[in-house]
Design a protein around this motif. Structure first.
Motif, PDB file in Angstrom:
ATOM      1  N   ASP A   1       0.832  -1.214   0.000  1.00 27.89           N
ATOM      2  CA  ASP A   1       0.000   0.000   0.000  1.00 27.89           C
ATOM      3  C   ASP A   1       0.866   1.262   0.000  1.00 27.89           C
ATOM      4  O   ASP A   1       0.561   2.232  -0.691  1.00 27.89           O
ATOM      5  CB  ASP A   1      -0.892   0.031   1.247  1.00 27.89           C
ATOM      6  CG  ASP A   1      -2.243  -0.623   0.987  1.00 27.89           C
ATOM      7  OD1 ASP A   1      -2.501  -0.996  -0.170  1.00 27.89           O
ATOM      8  OD2 ASP A   1      -3.010  -0.765   1.939  1.00 27.89           O
ATOM      9  N   LEU A   2       1.929   1.246   0.798  1.00 28.22           N
ATOM     10  CA  LEU A   2       2.781   2.432   0.896  1.00 28.22           C
ATOM     11  C   LEU A   2       3.447   2.711  -0.451  1.00 28.22           C
ATOM     12  O   LEU A   2       3.539   3.855  -0.895  1.00 28.22           O
ATOM     13  CB  LEU A   2       3.826   2.247   2.005  1.00 28.22           C
ATOM     14  CG  LEU A   2       3.246   2.077   3.419  1.00 28.22           C
ATOM     15  CD1 LEU A   2       4.358   1.811   4.432  1.00 28.22           C
ATOM     16  CD2 LEU A   2       2.455   3.316   3.849  1.00 28.22           C
TER      17      LEU A   2
ATOM     18  N   LYS B   1       2.288   1.888  -3.381  1.00 31.74           N
ATOM     19  CA  LYS B   1       1.253   2.371  -4.305  1.00 31.74           C
ATOM     20  C   LYS B   1       1.013   3.868  -4.100  1.00 31.74           C
ATOM     21  O   LYS B   1       0.821   4.620  -5.044  1.00 31.74           O
ATOM     22  CB  LYS B   1      -0.056   1.607  -4.080  1.00 31.74           C
ATOM     23  CG  LYS B   1      -0.073   0.234  -4.694  1.00 31.74           C
ATOM     24  CD  LYS B   1      -0.623   0.293  -6.126  1.00 31.74           C
ATOM     25  CE  LYS B   1      -0.393  -0.994  -6.894  1.00 31.74           C
ATOM     26  NZ  LYS B   1      -0.839  -2.181  -6.174  1.00 31.74           N
ATOM     27  N   GLN B   2       1.015   4.286  -2.838  1.00 38.44           N
ATOM     28  CA  GLN B   2       0.703   5.683  -2.548  1.00 38.44           C
ATOM     29  C   GLN B   2       1.843   6.627  -2.860  1.00 38.44           C
ATOM     30  O   GLN B   2       1.630   7.764  -3.264  1.00 38.44           O
ATOM     31  CB  GLN B   2       0.365   5.844  -1.062  1.00 38.44           C
ATOM     32  CG  GLN B   2      -0.972   5.289  -0.679  1.00 38.44           C
ATOM     33  CD  GLN B   2      -1.194   5.450   0.801  1.00 38.44           C
ATOM     34  OE1 GLN B   2      -1.136   6.554   1.324  1.00 38.44           O
ATOM     35  NE2 GLN B   2      -1.417   4.364   1.482  1.00 38.44           N
TER      36      GLN B   2
ATOM     37  N   THR C   1       0.978   4.766  13.790  1.00 38.99           N
ATOM     38  CA  THR C   1       0.252   5.122  12.566  1.00 38.99           C
ATOM     39  C   THR C   1       0.504   6.573  12.194  1.00 38.99           C
ATOM     40  O   THR C   1       0.738   6.897  11.023  1.00 38.99           O
ATOM     41  CB  THR C   1      -1.273   4.971  12.784  1.00 38.99           C
ATOM     42  OG1 THR C   1      -1.532   3.636  13.139  1.00 38.99           O
ATOM     43  CG2 THR C   1      -2.043   5.303  11.540  1.00 38.99           C
ATOM     44  N   ALA C   2       0.427   7.444  13.209  1.00 40.07           N
ATOM     45  CA  ALA C   2       0.665   8.860  12.946  1.00 40.07           C
ATOM     46  C   ALA C   2       2.092   9.064  12.448  1.00 40.07           C
ATOM     47  O   ALA C   2       2.335   9.848  11.514  1.00 40.07           O
ATOM     48  CB  ALA C   2       0.408   9.680  14.207  1.00 40.07           C
TER      49      ALA C   2
ATOM     50  N   VAL D   1       4.052   6.888  10.839  1.00 43.95           N
ATOM     51  CA  VAL D   1       4.246   6.365   9.485  1.00 43.95           C
ATOM     52  C   VAL D   1       3.486   7.222   8.468  1.00 43.95           C
ATOM     53  O   VAL D   1       3.949   7.419   7.344  1.00 43.95           O
ATOM     54  CB  VAL D   1       3.873   4.867   9.382  1.00 43.95           C
ATOM     55  CG1 VAL D   1       4.117   4.352   7.965  1.00 43.95           C
ATOM     56  CG2 VAL D   1       4.697   4.053  10.375  1.00 43.95           C
ATOM     57  N   SER D   2       2.319   7.789   8.857  1.00 45.23           N
ATOM     58  CA  SER D   2       1.623   8.689   7.923  1.00 45.23           C
ATOM     59  C   SER D   2       2.471   9.930   7.640  1.00 45.23           C
ATOM     60  O   SER D   2       2.516  10.419   6.509  1.00 45.23           O
ATOM     61  CB  SER D   2       0.251   9.084   8.481  1.00 45.23           C
ATOM     62  OG  SER D   2      -0.594   7.950   8.533  1.00 45.23           O
TER      63      SER D   2
ATOM     64  N   VAL E   1       5.051   8.871   5.222  1.00 46.37           N
ATOM     65  CA  VAL E   1       4.494   8.819   3.866  1.00 46.37           C
ATOM     66  C   VAL E   1       4.526  10.208   3.240  1.00 46.37           C
ATOM     67  O   VAL E   1       4.885  10.365   2.062  1.00 46.37           O
ATOM     68  CB  VAL E   1       3.056   8.257   3.887  1.00 46.37           C
ATOM     69  CG1 VAL E   1       2.346   8.496   2.559  1.00 46.37           C
ATOM     70  CG2 VAL E   1       3.072   6.770   4.212  1.00 46.37           C
TER      71      VAL E   1
ATOM     72  N   LYS F   1       6.431  11.164  -0.138  1.00 47.43           N
ATOM     73  CA  LYS F   1       5.764  11.815  -1.277  1.00 47.43           C
ATOM     74  C   LYS F   1       6.495  13.099  -1.647  1.00 47.43           C
ATOM     75  O   LYS F   1       6.735  13.382  -2.819  1.00 47.43           O
ATOM     76  CB  LYS F   1       4.316  12.167  -0.921  1.00 47.43           C
ATOM     77  CG  LYS F   1       3.354  11.004  -0.958  1.00 47.43           C
ATOM     78  CD  LYS F   1       1.939  11.547  -0.684  1.00 47.43           C
ATOM     79  CE  LYS F   1       0.915  10.438  -0.563  1.00 47.43           C
ATOM     80  NZ  LYS F   1      -0.366  10.928  -0.034  1.00 47.43           N
TER      81      LYS F   1
ATOM     82  N   SER G   1       9.592  12.347  -3.526  1.00 44.86           N
ATOM     83  CA  SER G   1       9.433  11.950  -4.917  1.00 44.86           C
ATOM     84  C   SER G   1       9.040  13.153  -5.781  1.00 44.86           C
ATOM     85  O   SER G   1       9.263  13.160  -6.985  1.00 44.86           O
ATOM     86  CB  SER G   1       8.444  10.794  -5.054  1.00 44.86           C
ATOM     87  OG  SER G   1       7.134  11.258  -5.094  1.00 44.86           O
TER      88      SER G   1
ATOM     89  N   SER H   1      -2.859   7.460   5.952  1.00 48.74           N
ATOM     90  CA  SER H   1      -2.254   6.846   4.772  1.00 48.74           C
ATOM     91  C   SER H   1      -1.503   5.571   5.107  1.00 48.74           C
ATOM     92  O   SER H   1      -1.348   4.703   4.259  1.00 48.74           O
ATOM     93  CB  SER H   1      -1.310   7.845   4.103  1.00 48.74           C
ATOM     94  OG  SER H   1      -0.308   8.253   5.011  1.00 48.74           O
ATOM     95  N   SER H   2      -1.028   5.433   6.341  1.00 51.20           N
ATOM     96  CA  SER H   2      -0.233   4.252   6.667  1.00 51.20           C
ATOM     97  C   SER H   2      -1.065   3.173   7.333  1.00 51.20           C
ATOM     98  O   SER H   2      -0.558   2.138   7.710  1.00 51.20           O
ATOM     99  CB  SER H   2       0.904   4.639   7.610  1.00 51.20           C
ATOM    100  OG  SER H   2       0.374   4.979   8.872  1.00 51.20           O
TER     101      SER H   2
ATOM    102  N   TYR I   1      -6.849   1.912  -6.399  1.00 49.95           N
ATOM    103  CA  TYR I   1      -6.037   0.926  -7.118  1.00 49.95           C
ATOM    104  C   TYR I   1      -6.381  -0.502  -6.736  1.00 49.95           C
ATOM    105  O   TYR I   1      -5.761  -1.432  -7.195  1.00 49.95           O
ATOM    106  CB  TYR I   1      -4.546   1.201  -6.904  1.00 49.95           C
ATOM    107  CG  TYR I   1      -4.120   1.292  -5.459  1.00 49.95           C
ATOM    108  CD1 TYR I   1      -3.906   0.149  -4.710  1.00 49.95           C
ATOM    109  CD2 TYR I   1      -3.949   2.532  -4.852  1.00 49.95           C
ATOM    110  CE1 TYR I   1      -3.514   0.231  -3.390  1.00 49.95           C
ATOM    111  CE2 TYR I   1      -3.572   2.632  -3.528  1.00 49.95           C
ATOM    112  CZ  TYR I   1      -3.346   1.475  -2.802  1.00 49.95           C
ATOM    113  OH  TYR I   1      -2.977   1.568  -1.501  1.00 49.95           O
TER     114      TYR I   1
END
Lengths: 433, 433
Positions: free
Chosen positions: A30-31, A33-34, A310-311, A313-314, A317, A321, A324, B149-150, B336
């Motif tokens: 999932d990561l 893909k995002q 979760t916070a 890792v978000s 992300v 992003k 990239s 997102s994660s 996706y």
């Protein structure tokens, strides 16, 4: 700067660090893909490389030497979940110095040294994100920075400390005393052996300083926050509160009138009809009032291995992003407004007062006259016998009053012969919006 | 591509459009600080350029010709707040075709043609944001796309239609009948003259299709949503629900088990202890359960000029930031994952059943046996006299049961001689997580 894999150096491998590793490995696809990129943990800084770990496969990445992360050209992002000020601060500044992006869950550090860290990040063109530092699993910082970017936030109220909310909820639901519930919370692991930082409100104050800085875009410091904890809240206060239609919560308040701001953490009587009143147990919630949007509230787990992870890792992300797209270092808006703090005469609230008086004719009249002389009028009053009728107890909810008037009243009350004791005085939420 | 000012074409100048203009003009300085660019409204598309407007200063920007916006090289971003499918769809596709970014509040359009619009945006490298389309002032789409997102979201539940929540809240608080409250809501402007889209659940279904697509990253279509409205909810259903510990809410449900998903909108019994049960009046709330984060909830105004306009302008701020970074067209993750819909045997819920039966010995035994034959067991039962004792009313809450079993039971019940009428059957929230 297209890379196939973003390489992460993880500092700290306790519960949150373990959660980070688990989430990254469980959601790799999932990561990817995002973000379009893979995320790989390259090194993990620990205090003791020999200690047994629940995740065995990471053993060859452990190190006790921070330089293996900070000075490692193969590492793009540092995730700091050690906590505390030192050495976390030196590590984070070192990471930025080496051009590495940073994700941290460290509220102490961001509340005390956030400005320095963010300014170093800006200088180096690096991202620093810290969603997990406030209200664990609730994405409240993003909401303030992005979701309400076009609004003018006038008030934030937060139940941002799970330990104290657990204790107050138990006291309310079971009519129990503070000391007993605290012991129970310690036994269950909801409170620390030394609970001072939680129960005296310091932890909540750090989070409110972070929220106020982002929400008002004013550089708030920890010492700007008025702090009072819950250790003096009695079961009687809670019972009288209920009788009058309130729940007692340790409430963080950040309020802006015109350009002047105030931030406090204090036990507060919250009307039962307010959405914050039913936030119970270890849950956290942040209420946000914006001029245009009106009332909103964000509710969720305030701590815990996986919500906090979760916070983190978000945030990671978002960093990936940005990498990239080549736009790191532009995410957070530095506070750009001048800090104008209210003085106590501008801090308006209703108050709950509980006092014990000599049971003589005319006592209530004297007290209300004395309050009226200070411009304080009453919304509700209960008087009833106390100590087998030899004294009386008076419980009052005032109309809006300034903090300075209320402080002065309390001082005067302590001098009045007819008043035996000022048992308690709490802010009451409401009446100001 | 540094520009000093971003130029906006506004399509629609009703309440939301007016709010957008007001917010942009009131917060010009703040917006500039955040984005580094000014934001200027260049043209406003209206149906009638002669109509009197509350904002007089914009009069020279009004036009009735969409080409003056869509084909205007001086316009960078189109903000669409007309609503409805046509001509909004043609305008938005036209804007994208001309390389203009789009912000829209149009839930109908995004629910029905979101995939086509997003794919055109991707092709043209343009942004399309639509935060305002779901739950007005609550920044829930950002939370789903970025904040979580994660995580892996397993369940979303939404009170996403203010009209029906206002009606159900009034019915619950005042013991009033549906038809009376609907009339009152229409008089107050909380319900439209033709209320079908709201009260039959279609409006909520559109929002749930959008939420499920973003939260599960699966291309959900409106026709994938099971929809049932509130027009058959009676004051008796609400009263019995209360007695058993529930509030009736029109609840959108999006649930994922493994890879199979279900999305529905239906009147649902929500346990009073659940945070959604106390979301009252025209307020909206979205509850999100993630594997890692656990329970979170987002609460706020679901509609209204300024809350909706805030969401629109916050999206506009994101577009402007992306323009200044040169990274438009990368914000939203296209769904996706393959869409795998549950069949009815996989949709598990507890149910509330209210039936009227002949008051004969053994009736309850026959009914419970018939339920047991369909694998449905009961959690709570109330039986009491009905119609002056000539009949009996039985109210049941079942344990988890599949939708197919429950549908089959209801069909059988309608054939059973001892059952006079199946009065109501609602999903009951709980028991599945």
């Amino acid at each position: 700067m297209e890379k196939r894999v973003v390489r992460v150096g993880l500092m700290g491998f306790g519960t949150v660090g373990t959660g980070v590793v688990r989430i990254i490995s469980a959601h790799q696809e999932d990561l990817q893909k995002q973000t379009g990129l893979g995320i790989e943990i390259k090194k993990i800084l620990v205090q003791d490389a020999e200690k047994a770990r629940s995740i065995r496969s990471m053993e060859n990445m452990l190190t006790t030497d921070p330089a293996e992360l900070l000075e490692n050209p193969d590492i793009d992002v540092i995730v700091e979940v050690i906590g505390g000020i030192s050495p976390a601060k030196e590590y984070i500044l070192g990471a930025l110095e080496h051009g590495k992006h940073v994700v941290t869950a460290n509220k102490d550090l961001m509340a005390l040294h956030g400005a320095e860290i963010l300014s170093k990040a800006q200088e180096k063109g690096c991202d620093v994100f810290y969603e997990a530092s406030v209200a664990g699993g609730i994405p409240i910082l993003r909401a303030l920075v992005e979701g309400f970017s076009s609004d003018r936030i006038t008030k934030m109220m937060g139940i941002v400390n799970g330990t104290t909310n657990y204790i107050l909820t138990k006291m309310s639901q079971e009519g129990a005393e503070y000391a007993d519930v605290l012991k129970e919370a310690q036994a269950l692991g909801y409170a620390e052996a030394n609970p001072t930082s939680d129960v005296e409100g310091f932890d909540a104050a750090r989070k409110m300083a972070i929220l106020a800085t982002l929400g008002f875009r004013v550089p708030m410091k920890l010492e700007d926050v008025d702090v009072k904890g819950i250790s003096s809240v009695s079961k009687e206060d809670i019972a009288y509160g209920k009788q009058l239609g309130y729940e007692v919560k340790l409430l963080g308040l950040a309020r802006r009138d015109g350009e002047a701001v105030e931030v406090s953490v204090q036990p507060t009587m919250v009307p039962k009809s307010h959405p914050l009143a039913s936030v119970n147990g270890v849950f956290n919630a942040v209420y946000v009032h914006g001029e245009a949007v009106g009332e909103t509230m964000f509710y969720g787990p305030g701590a815990g291995e996986l919500p906090t992870a979760t916070a983190v890792v978000s945030d990671l992300v978002t960093v990936v992003k940005n990498m990239s797209l080549g736009v790191n270092g532009r995410g957070m808006v530095a506070p750009y407004k001048e800090k104008i703090l209210k003085d106590d005469s501008q801090k308006l609230s209703k108050y709950f007062l509980r006092i014990v008086v000599a049971d003589k004719r005319g006592v209530l009249a004297k007290i209300t006259q004395m309050l009226a002389d200070k411009n304080i009028s009453l919304e509700q009053v209960i008087q009833q016998p106390y100590n087998n009728g030899s004294q009386a107890e008076i419980i009052m909810i005032t109309h809006l009053s300034s903090k300075s008037d209320m402080d002065s009243v309390r001082k005067d009350m302590e001098q009045m012969e007819i008043i035996t004791e000022v048992k308690s005085c709490y802010r009451v939420e409401g009446g100001d919006q």
